[in-house]
Design a protein around this motif. Sequence first.
Motif, PDB file in Angstrom:
ATOM      1  N   TYR A 368       1.027  -1.134  -0.020  1.00 41.15           N
ATOM      2  CA  TYR A 368       0.069  -0.035   0.023  1.00 41.15           C
ATOM      3  C   TYR A 368       0.961   1.143  -0.192  1.00 41.15           C
ATOM      4  O   TYR A 368       0.534   2.424  -0.758  1.00 41.15           O
ATOM      5  CB  TYR A 368      -1.012   0.003   1.148  1.00 41.15           C
ATOM      6  CG  TYR A 368      -2.176  -0.700   0.973  1.00 41.15           C
ATOM      7  CD1 TYR A 368      -3.028  -0.614   0.034  1.00 41.15           C
ATOM      8  CD2 TYR A 368      -2.341  -2.112   2.020  1.00 41.15           C
ATOM      9  CE1 TYR A 368      -4.320  -1.671  -0.071  1.00 41.15           C
ATOM     10  CE2 TYR A 368      -3.606  -2.777   1.880  1.00 41.15           C
ATOM     11  CZ  TYR A 368      -4.310  -2.474   0.865  1.00 41.15           C
ATOM     12  OH  TYR A 368      -5.497  -3.404   0.875  1.00 41.15           O
ATOM     13  N   THR A 369       1.722   1.261   0.864  1.00 41.05           N
ATOM     14  CA  THR A 369       2.996   2.468   1.069  1.00 41.05           C
ATOM     15  C   THR A 369       3.449   2.589  -0.545  1.00 41.05           C
ATOM     16  O   THR A 369       3.779   3.748  -0.775  1.00 41.05           O
ATOM     17  CB  THR A 369       3.861   2.079   1.865  1.00 41.05           C
ATOM     18  OG1 THR A 369       3.017   1.898   3.241  1.00 41.05           O
ATOM     19  CG2 THR A 369       4.743   3.471   2.161  1.00 41.05           C
ATOM     20  N   THR A 370       3.955   1.505  -1.254  1.00 41.03           N
ATOM     21  CA  THR A 370       4.381   1.851  -2.529  1.00 41.03           C
ATOM     22  C   THR A 370       3.310   2.458  -3.385  1.00 41.03           C
ATOM     23  O   THR A 370       3.761   3.395  -4.141  1.00 41.03           O
ATOM     24  CB  THR A 370       4.713   0.574  -3.166  1.00 41.03           C
ATOM     25  OG1 THR A 370       5.976  -0.158  -2.454  1.00 41.03           O
ATOM     26  CG2 THR A 370       5.396   0.639  -4.437  1.00 41.03           C
ATOM     27  N   LEU A 371       2.438   2.095  -3.525  1.00 30.49           N
ATOM     28  CA  LEU A 371       1.002   2.691  -4.313  1.00 30.49           C
ATOM     29  C   LEU A 371       0.981   4.242  -3.910  1.00 30.49           C
ATOM     30  O   LEU A 371       0.632   5.026  -4.586  1.00 30.49           O
ATOM     31  CB  LEU A 371      -0.257   2.050  -4.148  1.00 30.49           C
ATOM     32  CG  LEU A 371      -1.229   2.424  -5.020  1.00 30.49           C
ATOM     33  CD1 LEU A 371      -0.826   2.194  -6.359  1.00 30.49           C
ATOM     34  CD2 LEU A 371      -2.514   1.265  -4.637  1.00 30.49           C
ATOM     35  N   MET A 372       1.042   4.348  -2.290  1.00 23.50           N
ATOM     36  CA  MET A 372       1.066   5.768  -2.175  1.00 23.50           C
ATOM     37  C   MET A 372       2.184   6.618  -2.589  1.00 23.50           C
ATOM     38  O   MET A 372       1.983   7.868  -3.131  1.00 23.50           O
ATOM     39  CB  MET A 372       1.014   5.939  -0.701  1.00 23.50           C
ATOM     40  CG  MET A 372      -0.137   5.657   0.223  1.00 23.50           C
ATOM     41  SD  MET A 372       0.217   5.818   1.958  1.00 23.50           S
ATOM     42  CE  MET A 372      -1.205   5.268   2.770  1.00 23.50           C
ATOM     43  N   LYS A 373       3.242   6.156  -2.876  1.00 21.54           N
ATOM     44  CA  LYS A 373       4.130   6.956  -3.481  1.00 21.54           C
ATOM     45  C   LYS A 373       4.083   7.066  -4.778  1.00 21.54           C
ATOM     46  O   LYS A 373       4.414   8.239  -5.295  1.00 21.54           O
ATOM     47  CB  LYS A 373       5.661   5.945  -3.226  1.00 21.54           C
ATOM     48  CG  LYS A 373       6.238   6.047  -1.737  1.00 21.54           C
ATOM     49  CD  LYS A 373       7.290   5.094  -1.758  1.00 21.54           C
ATOM     50  CE  LYS A 373       7.847   4.920  -0.284  1.00 21.54           C
ATOM     51  NZ  LYS A 373       9.124   4.124  -0.118  1.00 21.54           N
TER      52      LYS A 373
END
Length: 717
Positions: A368-373
């Motif tokens: 999810y954090t990668t998608l946030m980036k």
Amino acid sequence: MAATSFHSAPLPIPIFTPSNSDPSTTTKWRHHQFKLRSTSSGSGVFSSNSFQEDAALLSLLRNRKTDDAFSVYSLQNNLPGTTCLSRLVAQLSYQNTPTSLSRAQSIIRRLRDDDQLHRLDANSLGLLVVSAARAGSTLYALSLLRAMLRIGYIPHVKAWSAVASRLAAAPDDGPLEALGLFSLVTERVRAVMRESPSIVSDCRPDTGAFNAAFNACANLGNVKKFAEVFEEMTEFGVKPDVLTYNIIIKLCARARRQDLLGLVLEKIIRQGITPCMTTLHSLVAAYVGFRDLDTAEKIVQAMREGRRDICGILRHSHFKEDVLIDGNLTEDEVEINVILDRLVRSDFNDVSDPPLLPKTYTPDSRMYTTLMKGYMKEGRVDSVVHLIEAMRREKDPKSHPDQVTYTTVITALVNAGAMDRARSVLLEMGHAGVPANRVTYNVLLKGYCQQLQMDRVKELLEEMKKVKGIEPNVVSYNILIDGCIFVDDSAGALFYFNEMREQGINPSKVSYTTLMKAFALNNQPKLAQNVFDEMVKDRRVKVDRVAWNMLIEGYCRLGLVEDAKKLIEMMKESNFIPDVATYGSLANGIALARKPGEALLLWNEVKERCKSSPRLRPDEGLLGTLADICVRAAFFKKALEIVVCMEENGIAPNKIRYKRIYVEMHSKMFTSKHASQARQDKRKDRKRAAEAFKFWLGLPNSYYGSEWRLDPLDEYG
């Protein structure tokens, strides 16, 4: 090599377990003592101790009284025998504490000083290599491996692959060192395999060793070397695993081959290998890197729904988009694409149905954090905030926001200039029971520095240290130094630099270059030079191109072109190739010094670099400055050459600016009726170039109403 600080974490899986029997017969890691030289004992102070002294020392070691044994060793004038020395080093390495590893290093240092390192067996040296590598002292571990090879030992694969793995992920020349180590050991193994294969059975590269080499290739973007190493797997009877293919995903992403990503996943499944979460995370990260958030979101959504048809999703995505490879490629780039196609597309049948994943996967907080980036790159702050709200509602705790997730949200808000909202998320972290860490505070410090709120910076720094008990690190101080630059406070930058060193924090490359930037922007190139010289002396850091560029910019900002040119020559002698930033600074210095002749020399060098390998890709700043100088100096042929280069690189020339310069400075050129015929003939070529330039600008000229082209240009316009 000087001893370095070790972490005290124990070895999770003991490779060698000291026991009550002699280490030469009871090891889980067999000795590898294939030697290329004699191992006879030294003489003098290094002659063997008496049988009684060795027996007493060995008794302590067998009873695992390692500290007492080292004390006894320290008091002896003569060097113990091979068995005692090897056992002592092995047990100190196995303890893996800062003290024990420092003691082991002292033994190594003593032996090295007198060329007696061969007194230790390969088992003890290998254990020290592993302990040093796991403690973060990779360069020390590498030096030990090289020493082992010099005295004729071939290290166990667990030892040398551990070092190669860490080098592959290290900055600077780490990946090159990893590949060098891989080649050095495998060549030695091959040489011995021809005569006695059994001797090196535990030294041969395994899948982990190959993956370390593959990761180094991927980090270097060296597809050709990757293919060479991949071919060697068959020679050693090693098969790729899921990590191997995860690295291939990274390699495809770096080579801009988005069309191959889904095929790698299909290849993994068809070979009977189970993808891991890292595989799917690598895919999401790759699509985020390509700014294809639609596909990245589809992967995550399919995982949330428990679907296994991700290969089908990716295949449909690529077929729909009809991904094309740039046709304007160099020979090297064409070869790289051929290699990647061979690695990925072999045995691929696009007629068959895409395979299903062998099981379902649930997105974790990292994904999810990668998608946030990805949302951050697109400036979609609201999407970042909505995603963290969705994460909180997930049933699986692994999907809940963690420190990295919250810090990513704070980063997005900071980048958007929403500092108040960023601080509110910091408070929310506390309410959610997720403590903020140093990285979180560093992001906020940087935000306040960028908004020139230095008072808030000081308040946050106090909160960080006194309330939260988080001490600033080198990154924190680099941010503070950079913040001082934003407010033109070079004295403040120097204050934080000195405070950092007083706190026992070693400056990094960024620390030095940022302080140099403070002095360069404040027109103090001599002080920037002093910082550069100190950086050169600091063995903990490596001078890079950024440092050279910052030093050169300092002189160029004052128009000191000759000093800057001397530095560029020194830079080349140090094996650093000037880049766009280097040439851009020099062009600005030439403009400031009003030396148009220097601009012609610089443009010739830039032209050559645009054709050579590695190819220079000039930017608008460099070409715009050179064009400006040439127009002002009436070097119209050169100006037109630069204009053509700008258009070839997708840069729109500023016609309005050049038209204004021409009208202001050159509108009355070649209008004198009193010039001699000889003078008029001499001006002929320049006049023709001026007419061509006016044609390009759209000003009245002799070309209107007829076709024209500019013949090959001479050297000086």
